[in-house]
Design a protein around this motif. Structure first.
Motif, short mmCIF file in Angstrom:
data_model
loop_
_atom_site.label_atom_id
_atom_site.label_comp_id
_atom_site.label_asym_id
_atom_site.label_seq_id
_atom_site.Cartn_x
_atom_site.Cartn_y
_atom_site.Cartn_z
N THR A 196 6.79 -4.36 -2.45
CA THR A 196 6.04 -3.37 -3.24
C THR A 196 4.68 -3.12 -2.58
N MET A 197 4.04 -4.22 -2.13
CA MET A 197 2.72 -4.09 -1.50
C MET A 197 2.83 -3.34 -0.16
N ALA A 198 3.94 -3.56 0.56
CA ALA A 198 4.14 -2.86 1.83
C ALA A 198 4.21 -1.34 1.58
N TRP A 199 4.92 -0.92 0.52
CA TRP A 199 5.00 0.52 0.20
C TRP A 199 3.62 1.06 -0.21
N MET A 200 2.90 0.25 -1.00
CA MET A 200 1.57 0.71 -1.44
C MET A 200 0.64 0.88 -0.24
N LEU A 201 0.69 -0.11 0.66
CA LEU A 201 -0.14 -0.04 1.86
C LEU A 201 0.21 1.20 2.67
N ASP A 202 1.51 1.46 2.84
CA ASP A 202 1.94 2.61 3.64
C ASP A 202 1.47 3.91 3.01
N GLU A 203 1.64 4.02 1.69
CA GLU A 203 1.28 5.27 1.01
C GLU A 203 -0.25 5.47 1.06
#
Ligand code: NAD
Length: 411
Positions: free
Chosen positions: A149-156
């Motif tokens: 979830t954090m990886a997606w947040m970081l990417d976005e």
């Protein structure tokens, strides 16, 4: 009593003990900012579904606001508010340069596919990206969310602001996560327990422990206690409970849980009634699952000498009073489970430095922070003649109040 009422009550008691000015007290209680956003995503079948996302930013007097994001059907603004406030006091107790925040989306993550979860996370990040940031508000995983979830947040977030690894913590190691983060809360619980026991001339060795909850925090705490010669004589999780008066083999129990999906029927233990776990005789009880599990119904039956609150808010205020009268020593959540946010802070520091620490350094620094915080709490207990919960609250609230006063109020 709900989590917000209980947290606010502890805060108000601490404010009274410290003699805080009523205006500062009020300003510390009201959150800095409450964000509520609508998140609509297409489901895999093409239909549209809408969720409500929250982020409560409680206080930033001591630094960027910090706190988890949870995906859970019962995420409600009051609870998020309480947990954001707890983060403010918790980061101050362990003296890391952060304020407090918490967020969540009212959804049932297990009913969503991986691609639906990704879309939901990205929409949430799009809606709040202007209000979070490396030096503003740094989210982390919580119930129902994880490193992915954090990886997606970081990417976005990075699509809007450029590569920003320090905008979230609890990331996968490949994206700048810290070694030692996975075990950090359980390890911090054990360092906190050791500091407490040392006050009584004891150590984990030879003592008996009961642990409710065998997820990330409970299972790591159990493993590390056993490593130190402690006997974990009963554990429970959502699937049931097991006991062995001579101590459970935790590594084997973890394997059994992984292979069968349940704690029950473990070779080397007897199944037990999960309702008996919290009142099982032991030296140290470690609730590591849900809030409010120690309450007026069961508090008088608790037979532990020490309670270490690994879960958030496991003891409601009525139980707190009953247990204190019985002489049970309680190590409060805002200190006992602060190991996770402390290592999140180390992750953020490493990302900003662009330099990765080895695991030994992470664990040594964690021990230093946890031990120092315990001594600071004890000093507050001595100064104000109060129990450990109020020692921790007065320590945290005093630090935030001092920072607020130093920054001043001129518009
Ligand atoms: P987790 O989801 O990994 O584990 C939760 C455990 O509780 C699971 O074993 C689950 O089966 C068990 N459980 C659920 N309902 C139960 C019930 N009715 N009876 C007995 N067991 C039950 O969660 P976690 O990360 O280990 O967090 C546990 C607690 O610690 C929570 O209160 C959380 O807020 C708190 N906490 C976690 C962290 C962290 O870094 N993970 C940090 C601070 C506080």
């Amino acid at each position: 009593m709900n989590a917000l009422a209980a947290t606010s009550r502890n805060f108000k008691n601490a404010a009274r003990i410290l003699g805080l000015d009523a205006k500062i007290e009020r300003s510390l209680l009201i959150p800095f900012r409450e964000i509520k956003v609508e998140c609509t995503i297409p489901k895999d079948d093409g239909s549209l579904v809408s969720y409500v996302g929250f982020r409560v930013q409680h206080d930033n007097a001591r630094g960027p606001m910090k706190g988890g994001i949870r995906y859970h059907p019962e995420v409600d603004p009051d609870e998020v508010n309480a947990l954001a406030q707890l983060m403010t006091w918790k980061t101050a107790v362990v003296d890391i340069p952060y304020g407090g925040a918490k967020g969540g989306i009212g959804c049932t993550p297990r009913d969503l596919s991986l691609s639906e979860l990704e879309r939901l996370t990205r929409v949430f990040a799009q809606k709040i990206h202007d209000l979070i940031g490396t030096h503003t508000d740094v989210p982390a995983p919580d119930m129902g969310t994880n490193a992915q979830t954090m990886a997606w947040m970081l990417d976005e977030y990075s699509k809007f602001h450029g590569h920003s690894p320090a905008v979230v913590t609890g990331k996968p190691i490949d994206l700048g996560g810290s070694l030692g983060r996975e075990a950090a809360t359980g390890r911090g619980v054990v360092f906190a327990t050791e500091a407490l026991l040392a006050e009584y001339g004891k150590s984990c060795k030879g003592l008996t422990f009961v642990i409710q909850g065998f997820g990330n925090v409970g299972s790591w705490a159990a493993r590390l206690i056993r490593e130190r010669g402690g006997k974990v004589i009963a554990v429970s999780d959502i699937t049931g409970a097991v006991k062995n008066p001579n101590g459970l083999d935790i590594d084997e129990l973890v394997k059994h849980k992984e292979s069968t999906g349940s704690l029950l029927n473990f070779n080397g233990a007897d199944n037990m009634d999960p309702n008996e776990v919290l009142i099982h005789e032991c030296d140290v009880l470690i609730p590591s699952a849900l809030g409010g599990v120690l309450n007026r119904e069961n508090a008088s039956s608790v037979r532990a000498k020490f309670i270490v609150e690994a879960a958030n808010h496991p003891t409601d205020p009525e139980a707190d009073e009953i247990l204190s009268k019985k002489g049970v020593i309680i190590l409060p959540d805002i200190y006992a489970n602060a190991g996770g946010v402390t290592v999140s802070y180390f992750e953020w520091v490493q990302n900003i430095q662009g330099f990765m620490w080895d695991e030994e350094k992470v664990n040594n620094e964690l021990q230093r922070y946890m031990t120092q915080a315990f001594h600071n709490i004890k000093n507050m207990c001595k100064t104000y003649d109060c129990n450990l919960r109020m020692g921790a609250f007065t320590l945290g609230v005093n630090r935030v109040a001092r920072a607020t006063n130093l920054r001043g109020y001129e518009a």
